[in-house]
Design an enzyme around this catalytic site. Structure first.
Site: not given
Length: 223
Positions: A78, A80-81, A85, A145-147, A159, A176
């Protein structure tokens, strides 16, 4: 112009190890690249504690030694950084054929943000966007957050919404890669809120934003 909603298979109320969910997403994406007429899918789940890094993420945002730690860490495809989770965080993985929606990745990211903003509005919370930063914020603190990863206009990843997680795991990273803004969870505004109640609102808002008819599914066998 109105039109009949596309079908979307909904897999809900699932707790699943990260790598199992990752392999499942890849399988769903690959089959839809080969057969684009298959239904869209939305997976809503929670993960046991795990750290993930985007394909180009920098390890400078991790505050522990990746090689000698006891935490589960995965680098995946994905954008993003680094993110975290854990149970109490609701994760959504849409496997959508954007050829049926709009072939525009910026539009897709904004639509995912819109889903999350509508979920917050259900609880009378004003979710916000910050220009040039992907995600959703409450009072300047990031709650979602979204990736994503897209192949032949078929999406995977998605997300995460902090509902009621143990936030200590975020202290071991710069979430992130954003060092000047804090993360937060909905429980700070709504004590006692649970993922079980938010799941239903999230699924409904997702269906509204993407104009989909959700079809509840039972969990398949994941090898």
């Amino acid at each position: 112009m109105s039109h009949t909603p596309n079908r979307c298979l909904l897999y809900n109320q699932i707790v699943m190890p990260y790598l199992d969910a990752w392999r499942w997403q890849k399988e769903l994406q690959v089959t839809r690249v080969k057969s684009p007429n298959l239904d869209d899918v939305l997976i809503l789940l929670e993960h046991p504690p795990v750290y993930t890094l985007g394909k180009a993420a920098s390890t400078e945002f991790i505050k522990f030694d990746i090689d000698t730690n006891t935490y589960e860490v995965h680098r995946i495809e994905r954008g993003g950084e680094v993110t975290y989770h854990c149970p109490g965080q609701l994760v959504g993985y849409p496997i959508l054929n954007l050829q049926r929606h709009r072939q525009d990745l910026h539009w897709y990211l904004r639509q995912l943000e819109e889903v999350l903003i509508r979920v917050l509005a259900v609880y009378k919370l004003q979710g916000e966007r910050i220009p040039s930063l992907t995600g959703v914020w409450l009072e300047g603190r990031k709650v979602a957050a979204i990736g994503i990863k897209v192949s032949r206009w078929i999406t995977m990843h998605g997300f995460s919404l902090n509902v009621c997680p143990d936030m200590k795991g975020f202290e071991r990273i710069v979430p992130c890669g954003i060092s000047d803004k804090q993360v937060a969870s909905l429980t700070e505004w709504i004590p006692g809120i649970t993922c079980a109640e938010v799941r239903l609102d999230l699924a409904r808002c997702f269906a509204e934003v993407f104009h989909l008819e959700l079809i509840e599914q039972s969990l398949p066998n994941i090898d």
